[in-house]
Design a protein around this motif. Structure first.
Motif, PDB file in Angstrom:
ATOM      1  N   ILE A  69       0.769  -1.289  -0.050  1.00 28.08           N
ATOM      2  CA  ILE A  69       0.060  -0.068  -0.111  1.00 28.08           C
ATOM      3  C   ILE A  69       0.855   1.042   0.011  1.00 28.08           C
ATOM      4  O   ILE A  69       2.210   1.213   0.585  1.00 28.08           O
ATOM      5  N   PRO A 123      -3.113  -0.168  -3.447  1.00 29.31           N
ATOM      6  CA  PRO A 123      -4.096   0.939  -2.798  1.00 29.31           C
ATOM      7  C   PRO A 123      -3.053   2.126  -2.572  1.00 29.31           C
ATOM      8  O   PRO A 123      -1.975   1.809  -2.281  1.00 29.31           O
ATOM      9  N   PHE A 143      -7.269   8.259  -5.861  1.00 26.22           N
ATOM     10  CA  PHE A 143      -6.726   7.523  -4.729  1.00 26.22           C
ATOM     11  C   PHE A 143      -7.958   6.777  -4.477  1.00 26.22           C
ATOM     12  O   PHE A 143      -9.085   6.592  -4.770  1.00 26.22           O
ATOM     13  N   ASP A 144      -7.668   5.768  -3.151  1.00 30.53           N
ATOM     14  CA  ASP A 144      -8.577   4.793  -2.887  1.00 30.53           C
ATOM     15  C   ASP A 144      -9.158   5.181  -1.363  1.00 30.53           C
ATOM     16  O   ASP A 144     -10.146   4.596  -0.992  1.00 30.53           O
ATOM     17  N   SER A 230      -5.425  -9.524  -3.638  1.00 30.48           N
ATOM     18  CA  SER A 230      -6.584  -9.372  -3.472  1.00 30.48           C
ATOM     19  C   SER A 230      -7.269  -7.867  -3.610  1.00 30.48           C
ATOM     20  O   SER A 230      -7.996  -7.732  -4.509  1.00 30.48           O
ATOM     21  N   MET A 231      -6.435  -7.238  -2.743  1.00 29.45           N
ATOM     22  CA  MET A 231      -6.781  -5.617  -2.975  1.00 29.45           C
ATOM     23  C   MET A 231      -6.377  -5.235  -4.547  1.00 29.45           C
ATOM     24  O   MET A 231      -7.100  -4.275  -5.209  1.00 29.45           O
ATOM     25  N   GLU A 233      -6.507  -6.759  -7.305  1.00 24.89           N
ATOM     26  CA  GLU A 233      -7.531  -7.419  -8.287  1.00 24.89           C
ATOM     27  C   GLU A 233      -8.966  -6.492  -8.129  1.00 24.89           C
ATOM     28  O   GLU A 233      -9.210  -6.138  -9.169  1.00 24.89           O
ATOM     29  N   SER A 234      -8.860  -6.306  -6.878  1.00 27.14           N
ATOM     30  CA  SER A 234     -10.421  -5.400  -6.521  1.00 27.14           C
ATOM     31  C   SER A 234     -10.063  -3.828  -7.543  1.00 27.14           C
ATOM     32  O   SER A 234     -10.783  -3.505  -7.879  1.00 27.14           O
ATOM     33  N   LYS A 235      -8.770  -3.357  -7.028  1.00 27.75           N
ATOM     34  CA  LYS A 235      -8.784  -2.239  -7.510  1.00 27.75           C
ATOM     35  C   LYS A 235      -8.606  -2.068  -9.229  1.00 27.75           C
ATOM     36  O   LYS A 235      -9.050  -1.261  -9.726  1.00 27.75           O
ATOM     37  N   ARG A 236      -7.953  -3.071  -9.755  1.00 28.40           N
ATOM     38  CA  ARG A 236      -7.977  -3.367 -11.253  1.00 28.40           C
ATOM     39  C   ARG A 236      -9.482  -3.162 -11.830  1.00 28.40           C
ATOM     40  O   ARG A 236      -9.671  -2.573 -12.540  1.00 28.40           O
ATOM     41  N   LEU A 237     -10.265  -4.313 -10.835  1.00 33.39           N
ATOM     42  CA  LEU A 237     -11.588  -4.401 -11.428  1.00 33.39           C
ATOM     43  C   LEU A 237     -12.191  -2.872 -11.275  1.00 33.39           C
ATOM     44  O   LEU A 237     -13.060  -2.569 -12.395  1.00 33.39           O
ATOM     45  N   LEU A 238     -12.057  -2.398 -10.276  1.00 36.39           N
ATOM     46  CA  LEU A 238     -12.823  -1.009 -10.336  1.00 36.39           C
ATOM     47  C   LEU A 238     -12.345   0.079 -11.146  1.00 36.39           C
ATOM     48  O   LEU A 238     -13.289   0.869 -11.624  1.00 36.39           O
ATOM     49  N   LYS A 240     -10.811  -0.447 -14.069  1.00 40.55           N
ATOM     50  CA  LYS A 240     -11.007  -1.004 -15.400  1.00 40.55           C
ATOM     51  C   LYS A 240     -12.208  -0.445 -15.941  1.00 40.55           C
ATOM     52  O   LYS A 240     -12.119  -0.164 -17.157  1.00 40.55           O
ATOM     53  N   ILE A 241     -13.108  -0.214 -15.133  1.00 48.07           N
ATOM     54  CA  ILE A 241     -14.472   0.416 -15.736  1.00 48.07           C
ATOM     55  C   ILE A 241     -14.166   1.779 -16.219  1.00 48.07           C
ATOM     56  O   ILE A 241     -15.036   2.148 -17.093  1.00 48.07           O
TER      57      ILE A 241
END
Lengths: 259, 259, 259
Positions: A69, A123, A143-144, A230-231, A233-238, A240-241
């Motif tokens: 992070i 993150p 930022f996250d 996991s963090m 992948e989640s950030k990449r998914l958010l 990506k959109i």
């Protein structure tokens, strides 16, 4: 001290490959990579070198497996007073052709600076210790989490200085705070207190100045121990959109800015 | 009085090219162009003439270099009670072919009315002095700031009258207040107080009734002195990101409405 | 009792075509179709059968003209503890090929479950009686109103269990609460109280536990009497704008999840 491995104390290993930049300090605490703006006499205004330094730091943090992070904060009373006006002062003594070259260079540095935030996939947390102005505010939507001291304020006085918003705030601010609040902030330069910024989604949490460093250090330490893959992948998914739109708005914003 | 150059007082110069519309007053204070809905006995309901008048007023303000900001407010207790039902009353005595023509005309007027807001590229502020209903609420997502008296309320009772949302609210409301609040307001017609509207991003600031006119007049005067070109460029940049979608949703909404 | 026509009392007519699923009860009160998660010993965790049962229930409600609105709630202290971990426990004793088949099946069930919410075109209300976890939270952006007891909490601990967000929350949460709050919730698994969830747009209204059932029953009864065709058209219009993106994000999210 708390900064067990600050840039000064350990230049050989922990920060290998990171440039030494005036006004920008690095530290690693556990798995947390922290960048600290350190030009308190200039209210931590960003020089062109600092833009490039932060961009390089994000790449460093992205590629360093021990870091899960990253965080950005400021030294002294200010978080960051925005773009250092001396970045363009030299242009006053130049001819039109040289000014055009300098403007093009500044535009590219700013474009890549913002792109650095768009591309960073671990993150990233902003720790707003005091007043934040201009580009230090506009990039916050990338930022996250944004944690603020009760001494923090947020201002984007573009209209006041005859500019248009950068940092993809034209895209992120309407998402963060809705189009009406975003317009009031970006068109009219309305200044927000930390509490107002929390109410409109620009800040996640406000801490008392006295507790700010300790509370945010604890939060970062806690988050840094979550499964990093996991963090990520989640950030990449958010991200990506919105990624293609963010690239595009970054380009368009700078065309408006440097028109 | 404060309205130094109201429509009645000065028809020759300041408002040249603007049509005289029953129920719609104009004034210029400094660089602020203000439109005032003035049909208090009908709670400022919008006639077809008023839709066209507001649209023409926005074009006037856009093309007049002395004007840097525009505002819309209402006279009396109401801000605006929405579409004047008598707009369609005449249809009751007509045959099906004539009704179809009248519906098509109403649809076009409403489409161009909303498009007028989408295309207006100077800052636009709504001053909500009292209850706002229907289309006077749904277009608010196209303004740049909404200031409300504590006497204001907001209601979009489409379900109650068997209609679907217009004014591109299907697009702007989920951005302003999130999809859940937007659905509650647009599907179930939930009425919002001024404070609730502020909490969900539909209102920037609530003022006490007694101070409302003075405070908002001061704010508008302050904003009107900001560099106009910068405000305009910023608004264009913010709008550009959503403009194609807004045009499209405006069309689709009216197809649902007049199906 | 209040459930005049519960699944147990009337299986022949009101619920014709609905499967009997362990842990999922149905009731019809007036024009309101209510689904109740009823596995209090398992904190209402969702089995694969329950996913399919809820999906079938939504189709039932959609096609039944007597029903104008649907709701989902839980029995006991919890609303829903998310995905039942035993859904994947059987995989522990299987070979790699069988595990792959089971994972593919689980992925498809989850995909169609979320798609069921995307496609449902009557108003859908969540009544959050207690803690909500995981997929029971992530799908809430697809409802039209979320009412919560003050005992409710909301948590999406994906990072904690090494997963990425599903239920199209990667798309809906930034719209609901802005990208910063969404990242804090989805990346760091930050738990929200009912009041915090209301502040960030995930909950429309919080009721005291003692009044929760009565107040929400009254609200649903009131909404259920609104013109059904108008509510449906409005929802279709609101959903149409995001539908293609929602389908796509649902697919992509599950690729990330089951990678």
């Amino acid at each position: 001290g708390e900064e067990a491995s600050s840039q000064q104390a350990d230049t050989g290993s922990a920060f290998e490959g990171l440039p030494k930049i005036g006004g920008l300090d690095y530290s690693v605490e556990g798995k947390v990579f922290k960048m600290t703006l350190n030009r308190p006499k200039k209210f931590n205004a960003l020089t062109l070198e600092m833009y490039k330094g932060i961009q390089a730091s994000l790449k460093f943090a992205q590629n360093n497996d021990k870091i899960t992070i990253a965080a950005l904060t400021g030294t002294g009373n200010y978080y960051c007073s925005g773009n250092d006006l001396s970045n363009f002062a030299a242009a006053a003594t130049k001819g039109p052709a040289e000014v055009k070259v300098m403007a093009e260079e500044a535009k590219n540095i700013m474009k890549e600076y913002v792109q650095g935030y768009i591309d960073f996939d671990k993150p990233l947390v902003a720790l707003i210790n005091g007043p934040a102005i201009g580009i230090s505010v506009t990039v916050l939507g990338l930022f996250d989490a944004v944690y603020a001291s009760n001494k923090a304020t947020f201002q984007t006085p573009f209209a006041q200085v005859g500019q248009s918003p950068e940092g993809v705030s034209a895209y992120t601010f309407p998402l963060l705070m809705g189009p009406l609040k975003a317009a009031e902030v970006l068109l009219f330069g309305r200044k927000l207190t930390a509490t107002e910024a929390k109410e409109c989604g620009l800040v996640n949490e406000v801490f008392n100045e006295a507790d700010f460093v300790q509370q945010t250090t604890d939060l970062l330490a806690k988050y840094s121990l979550l499964p990093p893959q996991s963090m990520r992948e989640s950030k990449r998914l958010l991200r990506k959109i919105h990624k293609d739109s963010l690239y595009k708005v970054n380009e368009v914003s700078l065309e408006y800015r440097f028109a």
